[in-house]
Design a protein around this motif. Structure first.
Motif, PDB file in Angstrom:
ATOM      1  N   ALA A  86      -1.499  15.769  -4.365  1.00 27.91           N
ATOM      2  CA  ALA A  86      -2.431  15.869  -3.235  1.00 27.91           C
ATOM      3  C   ALA A  86      -1.997  14.992  -2.063  1.00 27.91           C
ATOM      4  O   ALA A  86      -1.714  15.478  -0.974  1.00 27.91           O
ATOM      5  N   LEU A  87      -1.898  13.697  -2.305  1.00 25.68           N
ATOM      6  CA  LEU A  87      -1.632  12.783  -1.190  1.00 25.68           C
ATOM      7  C   LEU A  87      -0.238  12.984  -0.598  1.00 25.68           C
ATOM      8  O   LEU A  87      -0.070  13.106   0.622  1.00 25.68           O
ATOM      9  N   LEU A  88       0.782  13.022  -1.462  1.00 28.61           N
ATOM     10  CA  LEU A  88       2.147  13.156  -0.938  1.00 28.61           C
ATOM     11  C   LEU A  88       2.355  14.499  -0.231  1.00 28.61           C
ATOM     12  O   LEU A  88       2.901  14.529   0.871  1.00 28.61           O
ATOM     13  N   PRO A  89       1.874  15.630  -0.812  1.00 25.13           N
ATOM     14  CA  PRO A  89       2.001  16.896  -0.074  1.00 25.13           C
ATOM     15  C   PRO A  89       1.247  16.886   1.261  1.00 25.13           C
ATOM     16  O   PRO A  89       1.750  17.417   2.253  1.00 25.13           O
ATOM     17  N   VAL A 129       4.788  -0.864  10.174  1.00 23.75           N
ATOM     18  CA  VAL A 129       5.071   0.527  10.524  1.00 23.75           C
ATOM     19  C   VAL A 129       5.971   1.076   9.422  1.00 23.75           C
ATOM     20  O   VAL A 129       7.138   0.710   9.319  1.00 23.75           O
ATOM     21  N   ARG A 130       5.399   1.922   8.600  1.00 21.13           N
ATOM     22  CA  ARG A 130       6.107   2.437   7.416  1.00 21.13           C
ATOM     23  C   ARG A 130       6.416   3.922   7.593  1.00 21.13           C
ATOM     24  O   ARG A 130       5.515   4.698   7.946  1.00 21.13           O
ATOM     25  N   GLU A 131       7.656   4.301   7.331  1.00 24.10           N
ATOM     26  CA  GLU A 131       8.013   5.727   7.358  1.00 24.10           C
ATOM     27  C   GLU A 131       7.373   6.368   6.130  1.00 24.10           C
ATOM     28  O   GLU A 131       7.329   5.776   5.060  1.00 24.10           O
ATOM     29  N   VAL A 136      13.290   7.818  -0.838  1.00 25.31           N
ATOM     30  CA  VAL A 136      13.395   8.146  -2.254  1.00 25.31           C
ATOM     31  C   VAL A 136      12.141   8.887  -2.747  1.00 25.31           C
ATOM     32  O   VAL A 136      12.154   9.551  -3.774  1.00 25.31           O
ATOM     33  N   TYR A 137      11.061   8.814  -1.975  1.00 25.45           N
ATOM     34  CA  TYR A 137       9.837   9.541  -2.332  1.00 25.45           C
ATOM     35  C   TYR A 137      10.061  11.054  -2.311  1.00 25.45           C
ATOM     36  O   TYR A 137       9.510  11.788  -3.121  1.00 25.45           O
ATOM     37  N   PHE A 138      10.823  11.528  -1.314  1.00 23.14           N
ATOM     38  CA  PHE A 138      10.938  12.981  -1.111  1.00 23.14           C
ATOM     39  C   PHE A 138      12.361  13.508  -1.262  1.00 23.14           C
ATOM     40  O   PHE A 138      12.565  14.711  -1.273  1.00 23.14           O
ATOM     41  N   GLY A 242       8.311  -0.163   2.568  1.00 21.60           N
ATOM     42  CA  GLY A 242       7.042  -0.294   3.290  1.00 21.60           C
ATOM     43  C   GLY A 242       5.846  -0.241   2.352  1.00 21.60           C
ATOM     44  O   GLY A 242       4.844  -0.912   2.559  1.00 21.60           O
ATOM     45  N   ASP A 243       5.967   0.563   1.310  1.00 18.96           N
ATOM     46  CA  ASP A 243       4.887   0.639   0.310  1.00 18.96           C
ATOM     47  C   ASP A 243       4.685  -0.730  -0.331  1.00 18.96           C
ATOM     48  O   ASP A 243       3.564  -1.241  -0.424  1.00 18.96           O
ATOM     49  N   ILE A 244       5.776  -1.327  -0.735  1.00 17.97           N
ATOM     50  CA  ILE A 244       5.700  -2.601  -1.463  1.00 17.97           C
ATOM     51  C   ILE A 244       5.244  -3.738  -0.532  1.00 17.97           C
ATOM     52  O   ILE A 244       4.321  -4.484  -0.841  1.00 17.97           O
TER      53      ILE A 244
HETATM   54  C1  IPM Z   1       0.134   3.955  -0.745  1.00 20.09           C
HETATM   55  C2  IPM Z   1       0.056   4.327  -2.201  1.00 20.09           C
HETATM   56  C3  IPM Z   1       0.762   5.642  -2.411  1.00 20.09           C
HETATM   57  C4  IPM Z   1       2.221   5.477  -2.015  1.00 20.09           C
HETATM   58  C5  IPM Z   1       0.637   6.223  -3.822  1.00 20.09           C
HETATM   59  C6  IPM Z   1      -0.801   6.345  -4.255  1.00 20.09           C
HETATM   60  C7  IPM Z   1       1.349   7.538  -3.963  1.00 20.09           C
HETATM   61  O1  IPM Z   1       0.570   3.311  -2.990  1.00 20.09           O
HETATM   62  O2  IPM Z   1      -0.342   4.746   0.091  1.00 20.09           O
HETATM   63  O3  IPM Z   1       0.642   2.873  -0.446  1.00 20.09           O
HETATM   64  O4  IPM Z   1       3.046   5.037  -2.820  1.00 20.09           O
HETATM   65  O5  IPM Z   1       2.544   5.792  -0.876  1.00 20.09           O
END
Ligand code: IPM
Ligand code: MG
Length: 352
Positions: A86-89, A129-131, A136-138, A242-244
Protein backbone atom coordinates in the motif's frame (compact mmCIF):
# COMPACT_ATOMS: atom_id res chain seq x y z
CA UNK A 1 -13.14 23.63 -2.21
CA UNK A 2 -10.04 21.53 -1.61
CA UNK A 3 -10.68 17.81 -1.81
CA UNK A 4 -8.76 15.56 0.58
CA UNK A 5 -8.46 11.78 0.35
CA UNK A 6 -8.42 10.63 3.98
CA UNK A 7 -6.74 7.27 4.54
CA UNK A 8 -6.56 6.50 8.28
CA UNK A 9 -5.20 2.95 7.79
CA UNK A 10 -4.38 0.75 10.78
CA UNK A 11 -3.67 0.84 14.49
CA UNK A 12 -3.44 4.33 15.94
CA UNK A 13 -4.03 5.73 12.43
CA UNK A 14 -7.73 5.23 13.12
CA UNK A 15 -7.55 7.23 16.36
CA UNK A 16 -5.32 10.13 15.38
CA UNK A 17 -6.91 10.89 12.00
CA UNK A 18 -10.20 12.26 13.43
CA UNK A 19 -8.14 14.71 15.51
CA UNK A 20 -6.40 16.06 12.40
CA UNK A 21 -9.76 16.43 10.63
CA UNK A 22 -11.10 18.23 13.70
CA UNK A 23 -8.29 20.78 13.42
CA UNK A 24 -8.71 21.19 9.64
CA UNK A 25 -12.41 21.91 10.12
CA UNK A 26 -11.46 24.91 12.24
CA UNK A 27 -9.44 26.37 9.39
CA UNK A 28 -11.63 26.11 6.35
CA UNK A 29 -14.06 24.04 4.39
CA UNK A 30 -12.64 20.90 2.89
CA UNK A 31 -14.35 18.00 1.26
CA UNK A 32 -13.19 14.63 2.50
CA UNK A 33 -13.26 11.26 0.77
CA UNK A 34 -12.54 8.44 3.19
CA UNK A 35 -10.94 5.26 1.88
CA UNK A 36 -9.50 2.04 3.31
CA UNK A 37 -5.81 1.30 3.12
CA UNK A 38 -3.37 -1.23 4.60
CA UNK A 39 -4.53 -4.04 6.86
CA UNK A 40 -7.98 -2.47 7.18
CA UNK A 41 -8.31 -2.72 3.39
CA UNK A 42 -7.00 -6.30 3.34
CA UNK A 43 -9.69 -7.30 5.84
CA UNK A 44 -12.47 -5.55 3.94
CA UNK A 45 -11.47 -5.83 0.28
CA UNK A 46 -8.76 -8.51 0.16
CA UNK A 47 -5.93 -6.13 -0.77
CA UNK A 48 -3.95 -3.36 0.88
CA UNK A 49 -4.47 -0.78 -1.87
CA UNK A 50 -7.90 -1.35 -3.44
CA UNK A 51 -8.80 0.23 -6.78
CA UNK A 52 -11.41 2.48 -5.09
CA UNK A 53 -8.79 3.87 -2.74
CA UNK A 54 -6.51 4.70 -5.65
CA UNK A 55 -9.42 6.32 -7.42
CA UNK A 56 -10.23 8.44 -4.36
CA UNK A 57 -6.60 9.59 -4.27
CA UNK A 58 -6.53 10.37 -7.99
CA UNK A 59 -9.67 12.49 -7.69
CA UNK A 60 -8.38 14.47 -4.71
CA UNK A 61 -6.07 17.45 -4.33
CA UNK A 62 -4.01 15.77 -1.58
CA UNK A 63 -3.80 12.58 0.47
CA UNK A 64 -3.89 12.64 4.27
CA UNK A 65 -2.49 9.32 5.39
CA UNK A 66 -2.44 7.72 8.87
CA UNK A 67 -0.33 4.60 9.24
CA UNK A 68 -0.43 1.01 8.03
CA UNK A 69 0.64 -2.41 9.28
CA UNK A 70 0.35 -4.56 12.37
CA UNK A 71 0.94 -8.08 13.73
CA UNK A 72 -2.32 -9.34 12.24
CA UNK A 73 -0.93 -9.06 8.70
CA UNK A 74 2.72 -9.89 9.38
CA UNK A 75 2.33 -13.51 8.34
CA UNK A 76 1.11 -12.66 4.85
CA UNK A 77 3.60 -13.09 1.99
CA UNK A 78 5.87 -10.00 1.99
CA UNK A 79 4.45 -8.59 -1.24
CA UNK A 80 0.93 -8.56 0.23
CA UNK A 81 1.83 -6.83 3.49
CA UNK A 82 0.38 -3.37 4.16
CA UNK A 83 3.68 -1.43 3.98
CA UNK A 84 4.84 -3.06 0.78
CA UNK A 85 1.47 -3.38 -0.93
CA UNK A 86 0.00 0.00 0.00
CA UNK A 87 2.42 2.67 1.16
CA UNK A 88 5.30 1.99 -1.23
CA UNK A 89 3.04 1.68 -4.32
CA UNK A 90 1.24 4.91 -3.36
CA UNK A 91 4.58 6.71 -3.23
CA UNK A 92 5.61 5.22 -6.58
CA UNK A 93 2.31 5.63 -8.45
CA UNK A 94 2.09 9.34 -7.63
CA UNK A 95 5.86 9.81 -8.07
CA UNK A 96 6.14 11.32 -4.57
CA UNK A 97 9.92 11.54 -4.68
CA UNK A 98 10.41 14.49 -2.34
CA UNK A 99 9.91 13.52 1.27
CA UNK A 100 10.22 16.43 3.70
CA UNK A 101 10.67 15.50 7.34
CA UNK A 102 11.15 18.48 9.62
CA UNK A 103 12.71 17.51 12.95
CA UNK A 104 12.07 20.38 15.28
CA UNK A 105 12.00 20.65 19.04
CA UNK A 106 9.01 22.43 20.48
CA UNK A 107 10.59 24.33 23.38
CA UNK A 108 8.26 23.00 26.11
CA UNK A 109 9.40 19.49 25.13
CA UNK A 110 13.15 20.04 25.32
CA UNK A 111 13.18 17.92 28.48
CA UNK A 112 11.75 14.93 26.61
CA UNK A 113 14.78 14.66 24.32
CA UNK A 114 17.21 11.84 25.16
CA UNK A 115 20.06 14.30 24.50
CA UNK A 116 21.66 16.34 27.27
CA UNK A 117 20.34 19.88 27.77
CA UNK A 118 23.75 21.35 26.88
CA UNK A 119 23.52 19.66 23.48
CA UNK A 120 19.91 20.67 22.86
CA UNK A 121 20.60 24.31 23.79
CA UNK A 122 17.96 26.59 22.34
CA UNK A 123 16.37 23.75 20.42
CA UNK A 124 16.89 21.78 17.23
CA UNK A 125 15.53 22.60 13.80
CA UNK A 126 16.55 20.26 11.00
CA UNK A 127 14.82 19.52 7.72
CA UNK A 128 15.45 16.07 6.30
CA UNK A 129 14.91 15.88 2.55
CA UNK A 130 14.67 12.19 1.70
CA UNK A 131 14.35 10.73 -1.79
CA UNK A 132 11.34 8.41 -1.75
CA UNK A 133 10.82 6.60 -5.04
CA UNK A 134 14.12 4.96 -5.92
CA UNK A 135 17.24 3.45 -4.32
CA UNK A 136 17.39 -0.07 -2.92
CA UNK A 137 13.68 0.18 -2.06
CA UNK A 138 12.61 0.03 -5.71
CA UNK A 139 15.69 -1.04 -7.71
CA UNK A 140 15.39 -4.19 -9.81
CA UNK A 141 16.22 -7.03 -9.61
CA UNK A 142 15.17 -7.96 -6.10
CA UNK A 143 14.07 -11.22 -4.61
CA UNK A 144 15.01 -14.43 -2.82
CA UNK A 145 16.21 -17.43 -4.83
CA UNK A 146 17.92 -20.80 -4.45
CA UNK A 147 17.74 -23.39 -1.71
CA UNK A 148 19.44 -24.34 1.56
CA UNK A 149 22.66 -22.52 2.39
CA UNK A 150 22.73 -21.11 -1.13
CA UNK A 151 19.44 -19.34 -0.67
CA UNK A 152 20.15 -15.74 -1.58
CA UNK A 153 18.31 -12.51 -0.92
CA UNK A 154 19.14 -9.51 -3.08
CA UNK A 155 18.05 -5.91 -3.61
CA UNK A 156 19.52 -3.50 -6.09
CA UNK A 157 20.77 -0.10 -4.95
CA UNK A 158 20.57 2.40 -7.79
CA UNK A 159 20.07 6.05 -8.63
CA UNK A 160 19.92 7.80 -11.96
CA UNK A 161 21.42 11.27 -12.34
CA UNK A 162 17.92 12.60 -13.06
CA UNK A 163 16.60 11.21 -9.78
CA UNK A 164 19.47 12.68 -7.78
CA UNK A 165 19.20 16.05 -9.52
CA UNK A 166 15.56 16.58 -8.71
CA UNK A 167 15.81 15.69 -5.02
CA UNK A 168 19.02 17.74 -4.67
CA UNK A 169 17.15 20.69 -6.17
CA UNK A 170 14.41 20.25 -3.55
CA UNK A 171 17.04 20.34 -0.79
CA UNK A 172 18.84 23.44 -2.12
CA UNK A 173 15.59 25.32 -2.69
CA UNK A 174 14.52 24.49 0.89
CA UNK A 175 17.91 25.61 2.24
CA UNK A 176 17.52 28.99 0.51
CA UNK A 177 14.48 29.62 2.72
CA UNK A 178 16.31 28.44 5.85
CA UNK A 179 19.91 28.67 7.03
CA UNK A 180 21.45 28.04 3.60
CA UNK A 181 23.28 24.86 4.44
CA UNK A 182 22.89 21.41 2.86
CA UNK A 183 24.56 18.29 4.22
CA UNK A 184 24.39 15.55 1.62
CA UNK A 185 24.55 12.03 3.01
CA UNK A 186 26.22 9.21 1.09
CA UNK A 187 28.54 6.24 1.31
CA UNK A 188 30.75 7.23 -1.60
CA UNK A 189 33.74 5.44 -0.04
CA UNK A 190 32.08 2.07 -0.76
CA UNK A 191 29.09 2.30 -3.11
CA UNK A 192 29.16 3.25 -6.80
CA UNK A 193 25.60 4.51 -6.55
CA UNK A 194 26.81 6.97 -3.96
CA UNK A 195 29.77 8.16 -6.08
CA UNK A 196 27.21 9.17 -8.69
CA UNK A 197 25.09 10.71 -5.92
CA UNK A 198 27.97 12.88 -4.67
CA UNK A 199 29.01 14.00 -8.17
CA UNK A 200 25.46 14.87 -9.14
CA UNK A 201 24.75 16.81 -5.94
CA UNK A 202 27.96 18.81 -6.52
CA UNK A 203 26.75 19.68 -10.00
CA UNK A 204 23.38 20.91 -8.74
CA UNK A 205 25.13 22.88 -5.97
CA UNK A 206 26.83 25.07 -8.60
CA UNK A 207 23.46 26.69 -9.28
CA UNK A 208 23.16 27.64 -5.60
CA UNK A 209 26.32 29.56 -4.71
CA UNK A 210 24.54 31.09 -1.68
CA UNK A 211 24.11 27.64 -0.13
CA UNK A 212 26.97 25.86 1.63
CA UNK A 213 27.27 22.16 0.71
CA UNK A 214 28.90 19.54 2.91
CA UNK A 215 29.19 15.85 2.08
CA UNK A 216 29.03 13.35 4.93
CA UNK A 217 29.23 9.58 5.07
CA UNK A 218 26.09 8.09 6.53
CA UNK A 219 27.84 6.33 9.43
CA UNK A 220 29.49 9.58 10.47
CA UNK A 221 26.20 11.45 10.07
CA UNK A 222 24.47 9.09 12.48
CA UNK A 223 26.93 10.00 15.22
CA UNK A 224 27.12 13.71 14.36
CA UNK A 225 23.34 13.90 14.79
CA UNK A 226 23.57 13.02 18.46
CA UNK A 227 26.93 14.68 19.07
CA UNK A 228 26.21 18.13 17.64
CA UNK A 229 22.84 18.36 15.89
CA UNK A 230 23.15 22.14 15.46
CA UNK A 231 25.62 21.66 12.61
CA UNK A 232 22.69 20.55 10.41
CA UNK A 233 20.21 22.70 8.55
CA UNK A 234 18.97 20.66 5.57
CA UNK A 235 19.98 17.00 5.41
CA UNK A 236 19.76 15.55 1.90
CA UNK A 237 19.64 11.75 1.72
CA UNK A 238 18.58 8.84 -0.46
CA UNK A 239 15.64 6.63 0.36
CA UNK A 240 17.41 4.11 2.60
CA UNK A 241 19.78 6.42 4.50
CA UNK A 242 17.01 9.00 4.82
CA UNK A 243 14.72 6.40 6.36
CA UNK A 244 17.24 5.58 9.05
CA UNK A 245 18.46 9.09 9.80
CA UNK A 246 14.92 10.49 9.97
CA UNK A 247 14.02 8.10 12.79
CA UNK A 248 17.17 9.17 14.61
CA UNK A 249 16.44 12.87 14.07
CA UNK A 250 12.86 12.30 15.20
CA UNK A 251 13.76 10.75 18.51
CA UNK A 252 16.23 13.46 19.45
CA UNK A 253 13.30 15.89 19.33
CA UNK A 254 11.67 13.96 22.15
CA UNK A 255 9.07 11.67 20.62
CA UNK A 256 8.34 9.99 17.34
CA UNK A 257 4.76 11.08 18.01
CA UNK A 258 5.56 14.69 17.12
CA UNK A 259 6.96 14.46 13.61
CA UNK A 260 4.97 15.10 10.44
CA UNK A 261 6.01 14.58 6.83
CA UNK A 262 5.13 15.62 3.32
CA UNK A 263 5.81 13.56 0.21
CA UNK A 264 5.54 15.60 -2.97
CA UNK A 265 5.75 15.08 -6.70
CA UNK A 266 6.81 17.55 -9.38
CA UNK A 267 3.33 19.08 -9.47
CA UNK A 268 3.24 19.54 -5.68
CA UNK A 269 0.58 16.88 -5.31
CA UNK A 270 1.31 15.37 -1.94
CA UNK A 271 0.75 12.64 0.59
CA UNK A 272 0.97 13.78 4.19
CA UNK A 273 1.68 11.31 6.97
CA UNK A 274 3.22 11.13 10.42
CA UNK A 275 6.78 9.76 10.49
CA UNK A 276 5.73 7.18 13.11
CA UNK A 277 3.94 3.92 12.30
CA UNK A 278 0.69 2.28 13.38
CA UNK A 279 1.97 1.50 16.93
CA UNK A 280 -0.12 -1.68 17.40
CA UNK A 281 1.09 -1.96 21.02
CA UNK A 282 -0.93 1.10 22.06
CA UNK A 283 -3.68 1.01 19.43
CA UNK A 284 -7.25 1.26 20.69
CA UNK A 285 -6.21 2.61 24.08
CA UNK A 286 -6.70 6.34 23.40
CA UNK A 287 -3.07 6.87 24.34
CA UNK A 288 -1.65 7.86 20.98
CA UNK A 289 -0.25 11.33 20.42
CA UNK A 290 -2.19 12.93 17.53
CA UNK A 291 0.28 15.82 17.07
CA UNK A 292 2.30 14.31 14.18
CA UNK A 293 -0.94 13.67 12.30
CA UNK A 294 -2.19 17.19 13.04
CA UNK A 295 1.11 18.75 11.95
CA UNK A 296 0.97 16.63 8.78
CA UNK A 297 -2.40 18.18 8.00
CA UNK A 298 -0.69 21.56 8.58
CA UNK A 299 1.99 20.65 6.03
CA UNK A 300 -0.77 19.78 3.57
CA UNK A 301 -2.21 23.28 3.96
CA UNK A 302 1.19 24.79 3.32
CA UNK A 303 2.54 22.68 0.47
CA UNK A 304 -0.55 21.53 -1.45
CA UNK A 305 -3.06 24.29 -0.80
CA UNK A 306 -0.82 27.35 -0.44
CA UNK A 307 -2.48 28.18 2.90
CA UNK A 308 0.67 29.44 4.67
CA UNK A 309 -1.18 31.42 7.34
CA UNK A 310 -3.45 28.57 8.30
CA UNK A 311 -0.48 26.19 8.41
CA UNK A 312 1.24 28.55 10.83
CA UNK A 313 -1.89 28.61 12.99
CA UNK A 314 -1.70 24.83 13.31
CA UNK A 315 1.89 25.01 14.55
CA UNK A 316 1.06 27.88 16.90
CA UNK A 317 -1.91 25.98 18.37
CA UNK A 318 0.26 22.91 18.99
CA UNK A 319 2.92 25.04 20.68
CA UNK A 320 0.34 26.83 22.83
CA UNK A 321 -1.22 23.54 23.95
CA UNK A 322 2.19 22.27 25.00
CA UNK A 323 3.00 25.56 26.73
CA UNK A 324 -0.27 25.24 28.61
CA UNK A 325 1.06 21.99 30.04
CA UNK A 326 -0.97 19.31 28.26
CA UNK A 327 0.79 16.07 27.32
CA UNK A 328 -0.02 12.65 25.94
CA UNK A 329 1.77 9.74 27.63
CA UNK A 330 4.73 9.62 25.22
CA UNK A 331 5.79 13.19 26.08
CA UNK A 332 4.57 13.28 29.68
CA UNK A 333 6.77 14.96 32.30
CA UNK A 334 6.21 15.83 35.93
CA UNK A 335 3.94 18.79 36.62
CA UNK A 336 2.10 18.47 33.31
CA UNK A 337 -1.43 17.30 32.74
CA UNK A 338 -1.85 13.97 31.02
CA UNK A 339 -4.54 13.83 28.36
CA UNK A 340 -5.76 11.20 25.91
CA UNK A 341 -5.76 11.31 22.11
CA UNK A 342 -9.13 12.95 21.77
CA UNK A 343 -8.55 15.50 24.51
CA UNK A 344 -5.29 16.54 22.88
CA UNK A 345 -7.13 17.02 19.58
CA UNK A 346 -9.81 19.12 21.30
CA UNK A 347 -7.26 21.27 23.10
CA UNK A 348 -5.36 22.01 19.90
CA UNK A 349 -8.55 22.69 17.92
CA UNK A 350 -9.71 25.12 20.64
CA UNK A 351 -6.46 27.04 20.26
CA UNK A 352 -6.76 27.52 16.51
C1 IPM B 1 8.92 5.41 6.77
C2 IPM B 1 8.65 3.96 7.07
C3 IPM B 1 8.48 3.22 5.77
C4 IPM B 1 9.77 3.33 4.97
C5 IPM B 1 8.04 1.76 5.92
C6 IPM B 1 6.80 1.62 6.75
C7 IPM B 1 7.87 1.07 4.59
O1 IPM B 1 9.66 3.43 7.86
O2 IPM B 1 8.08 6.05 6.11
O3 IPM B 1 9.96 5.91 7.21
O4 IPM B 1 10.70 2.54 5.16
O5 IPM B 1 9.85 4.22 4.13
MG1 MG C 1 11.08 4.87 8.54
Amino acid sequence: MHKVAVLPGDGIGQEIMPEAVKVLDKLGEFSYVYADVGGAAIDKHGKALPEETLKACRQSDAILFGAVGGPKWEKLPPEQQPERAALLPLRKIFDLYANLRPAKIFKPLAGASPLKPEIIGEGIDILIVRELTSDVYFGQPKGIEGTGDNRRGFDMMQYTAREVKRIAKTAFEAALKRNKKVTSIDKANVLHTMVLWRETVAEVAKKYPQVELNNMYVDNASQQLVKWPHQFDVILAGNMFGDILSDEAAIITGSLGMLPSASLNEKNFGLYEPVHGSAPDIAGQKKANPIAQILSAGMMLKYSFGMQKEAQRVEDAVLKTLEDGYRTGDIMTEGCQKVNTQEMGDLIAERI
